[in-house]
Design a protein around this motif. Structure first.
Motif, short mmCIF file in Angstrom:
data_model
loop_
_atom_site.label_atom_id
_atom_site.label_comp_id
_atom_site.label_asym_id
_atom_site.label_seq_id
_atom_site.Cartn_x
_atom_site.Cartn_y
_atom_site.Cartn_z
N ASN A 1 -7.84 -8.01 -5.46
CA ASN A 1 -7.39 -7.27 -6.66
C ASN A 1 -8.41 -7.32 -7.71
OD1 ASN A 1 -7.17 -9.79 -7.70
ND2 ASN A 1 -4.97 -9.58 -8.43
N GLN A 2 -9.67 -7.53 -7.22
CA GLN A 2 -10.73 -7.41 -8.31
C GLN A 2 -11.71 -6.45 -7.59
OE1 GLN A 2 -12.10 -11.59 -8.29
NE2 GLN A 2 -10.59 -12.07 -9.77
N VAL A 3 -11.48 -5.70 -6.56
CA VAL A 3 -12.58 -4.65 -5.94
C VAL A 3 -12.13 -3.45 -6.53
CG1 VAL A 3 -12.98 -3.54 -3.84
CG2 VAL A 3 -12.54 -5.93 -3.84
N THR A 4 -13.04 -2.87 -7.25
CA THR A 4 -12.94 -1.20 -7.86
C THR A 4 -13.43 -0.10 -7.14
OG1 THR A 4 -15.00 -1.90 -9.25
CG2 THR A 4 -12.97 -2.45 -10.07
N ALA A 5 -13.45 -0.21 -5.60
CA ALA A 5 -13.92 0.97 -4.96
C ALA A 5 -13.16 2.09 -4.96
CB ALA A 5 -14.55 0.42 -3.76
N SER A 6 -12.04 1.92 -5.27
CA SER A 6 -10.60 2.54 -5.21
C SER A 6 -9.70 2.46 -6.47
CB SER A 6 -10.12 2.66 -3.73
OG SER A 6 -9.01 3.44 -3.68
N ASP A 7 -8.94 3.20 -6.31
CA ASP A 7 -7.67 2.87 -7.37
C ASP A 7 -6.69 1.94 -6.59
OD1 ASP A 7 -6.91 4.92 -5.69
OD2 ASP A 7 -5.70 6.05 -7.19
N HIS A 8 -6.75 1.77 -5.23
CA HIS A 8 -5.91 1.06 -4.51
C HIS A 8 -6.61 -0.43 -3.96
CE1 HIS A 8 -2.32 3.99 -3.42
NE2 HIS A 8 -3.63 4.69 -3.82
N TYR A 9 -6.14 -1.29 -4.09
CA TYR A 9 -6.97 -2.69 -3.79
C TYR A 9 -6.89 -2.83 -2.27
CZ TYR A 9 -5.79 -3.92 -8.65
OH TYR A 9 -5.97 -4.01 -9.76
N PRO A 10 -7.94 -3.34 -1.70
CA PRO A 10 -8.06 -3.53 -0.13
C PRO A 10 -7.19 -4.83 0.08
CG PRO A 10 -10.17 -3.92 -1.08
CD PRO A 10 -9.33 -3.53 -2.34
N ILE A 11 -6.40 -4.72 1.59
CA ILE A 11 -5.76 -5.63 1.87
C ILE A 11 -6.22 -6.49 2.95
CG2 ILE A 11 -3.53 -6.11 2.91
CD1 ILE A 11 -2.28 -3.30 1.70
N PRO B 1 2.09 -8.42 -3.06
CA PRO B 1 1.49 -8.24 -4.40
C PRO B 1 1.26 -6.74 -4.48
CG PRO B 1 0.00 -9.38 -2.82
CD PRO B 1 1.19 -9.28 -1.91
N ALA B 2 0.89 -6.47 -5.74
CA ALA B 2 0.57 -5.05 -6.11
C ALA B 2 -0.78 -4.76 -5.48
CB ALA B 2 0.36 -4.97 -7.53
N THR B 3 -0.58 -3.49 -4.99
CA THR B 3 -1.78 -3.04 -4.24
C THR B 3 -2.42 -1.71 -4.91
OG1 THR B 3 -0.43 -1.50 -2.83
CG2 THR B 3 -0.85 -3.69 -2.04
N PHE B 4 -2.05 -1.51 -6.39
CA PHE B 4 -2.77 -0.26 -6.83
C PHE B 4 -3.07 -0.66 -8.26
CE2 PHE B 4 -1.93 3.72 -9.22
CZ PHE B 4 -2.63 4.54 -8.44
N SER B 5 -4.12 -0.31 -8.68
CA SER B 5 -4.88 -0.83 -9.96
C SER B 5 -4.19 -0.32 -11.40
CB SER B 5 -6.20 -0.52 -9.98
OG SER B 5 -6.46 1.02 -9.90
N ALA C 1 -1.55 0.70 9.09
CA ALA C 1 -1.83 0.40 7.97
C ALA C 1 -2.28 1.61 7.18
CB ALA C 1 -3.22 -0.46 8.04
N GLY C 2 -1.87 1.22 5.97
CA GLY C 2 -2.23 2.44 5.02
C GLY C 2 -1.30 2.71 3.81
N ASP C 3 -1.59 3.58 2.86
CA ASP C 3 -0.86 3.79 1.68
C ASP C 3 0.46 4.64 2.00
OD1 ASP C 3 0.07 4.85 -0.70
OD2 ASP C 3 -1.74 5.95 -1.36
N TRP C 4 1.58 3.88 1.92
CA TRP C 4 2.98 4.33 2.17
C TRP C 4 3.63 5.04 1.04
CZ3 TRP C 4 5.57 0.25 5.81
CH2 TRP C 4 4.80 0.05 7.13
N ASN C 5 3.06 4.89 0.01
CA ASN C 5 3.56 5.70 -1.38
C ASN C 5 5.09 5.29 -1.38
OD1 ASN C 5 1.31 6.74 -2.59
ND2 ASN C 5 1.40 8.55 -1.14
N ALA C 6 5.35 4.07 -1.01
CA ALA C 6 6.89 3.58 -1.42
C ALA C 6 6.87 2.11 -1.82
CB ALA C 6 7.42 3.53 0.02
#
Length: 86
Positions: free
Chosen positions: A76-86, A45-49, A18-23
């Motif tokens: 997609n309503q969590v703002t702890a990061s610029d990426h949304y939790p999955i 669904p989108a995972t980046f804000s 799991a993680g940010d695959w940047n793809a």
């Protein structure tokens, strides 16, 4: 991606990655990763804000494992990061 797939294919135990695959689709990186891994979503669904965001963060498991996806949700309503939790 090729190095990750090599490691995944050598692993004998059940494996989750799991993680940010940047793809995002379409992508050679995702094609390579999908050769050994099954992502927990197909129409992800989108995972980046960002208003033009795509799915770039993924959870996946080794195709040889017996994992079954029951649910895949992006919060997609969590703002702890610029990426949304999955």
């Amino acid at each position: 991606a090729k190095q990750i797939v090599n490691i995944v294919n050598q692993e004998k135990l059940p494996l989750i990655l799991a993680g940010d695959w940047n793809a995002a689709l379409p992508s050679k990186t995702l094609d390579i990763m999908d050769s050994a891994l099954t992502r927990t979503c197909t129409n992800c669904p989108a995972t980046f804000s960002d208003e033009n965001s795509l799915a770039i963060d993924f959870i996946a498991y080794h195709k040889k494992s017996s994992f079954k996806v029951k649910n895949h949700v992006v919060l997609n309503q969590v703002t702890a990061s610029d990426h949304y939790p999955i």
